[in-house]
Scaffold this motif. Structure first.
Motif, PDB file in Angstrom:
ATOM      1  N   PRO A  84      38.550  37.868  32.486  1.00  0.00           N
ATOM      2  CA  PRO A  84      37.842  37.527  31.247  1.00  0.00           C
ATOM      3  C   PRO A  84      37.470  36.053  31.192  1.00  0.00           C
ATOM      4  O   PRO A  84      38.316  35.180  31.434  1.00  0.00           O
ATOM      5  N   GLY A  85      36.206  35.781  30.932  1.00  0.00           N
ATOM      6  CA  GLY A  85      35.747  34.404  30.806  1.00  0.00           C
ATOM      7  C   GLY A  85      35.550  33.682  32.124  1.00  0.00           C
ATOM      8  O   GLY A  85      35.247  32.482  32.133  1.00  0.00           O
ATOM      9  N   THR A 137      45.819  45.170  35.041  1.00  0.00           N
ATOM     10  CA  THR A 137      46.440  44.336  34.024  1.00  0.00           C
ATOM     11  C   THR A 137      47.894  44.111  34.399  1.00  0.00           C
ATOM     12  O   THR A 137      48.647  45.078  34.587  1.00  0.00           O
ATOM     13  N   GLU A 158      36.975  40.023  38.584  1.00  0.00           N
ATOM     14  CA  GLU A 158      36.365  39.279  37.486  1.00  0.00           C
ATOM     15  C   GLU A 158      37.330  39.287  36.323  1.00  0.00           C
ATOM     16  O   GLU A 158      37.581  40.323  35.699  1.00  0.00           O
ATOM     17  N   GLN A 196      40.240  48.381  36.349  1.00  0.00           N
ATOM     18  CA  GLN A 196      40.979  47.356  35.619  1.00  0.00           C
ATOM     19  C   GLN A 196      42.413  47.248  36.131  1.00  0.00           C
ATOM     20  O   GLN A 196      43.123  48.261  36.242  1.00  0.00           O
TER      21      GLN A 196
END
Length: 115
Positions: A41-42, A112, A39, A110
């Motif tokens: 962001p946005g 990144t 998922e 997470q």
């Protein structure tokens, strides 16, 4: 009650690699279908890859050739090797399985990808 625990996320530069792990209590992950979702962001949660109880694997087009799912029965785990990471791979990654008609999710890890 099935508890899934993901680990292995972090910050990595573009082109780098990470290995995610999803562990469950007992041996449930040895025999069940398991999937990784992410998922960003946005965006809506989306399937990354799934492995069926017979071992059939289905990758999202965006990760084919870069990501590899595997079972580690000794650890009661399903792992996701992610290579050649891109900034667009940045997301929270979730492990998922269905047991007895119930949908179980981990807490997410997470990932990144940034320079």
């Amino acid at each position: 009650q099935v508890q899934l625990v993901e680990s292995g996320g972090g910050l990595v530069q573009p082109g780098g690699s990470l290995r995610l792990s999803c562990v469950a209590s007992g041996s449930i992950l040895r025999f069940n279908a398991v999937a990784w979702y992410r998922e960003a962001p946005g965006k809506q949660r989306a399937l990354v890859v799934g492995i069926s109880n017979s071992g059939r694997i289905n990758y999202a087009d965006s990760v084919k050739g870069r990501f590899t799912i595997s079972r580690d029965n000794a650890k009661n785990a399903v792992e996701l090797q992610m290579n050649s990471l891109k900034p667009e791979d940045t997301a929270v990654y979730y492990c998922n399985t269905i047991v007895g008609g119930f949908n179980y999710w981990g807490q997410g890890t997470q990932v990144t990808v940034s320079s």
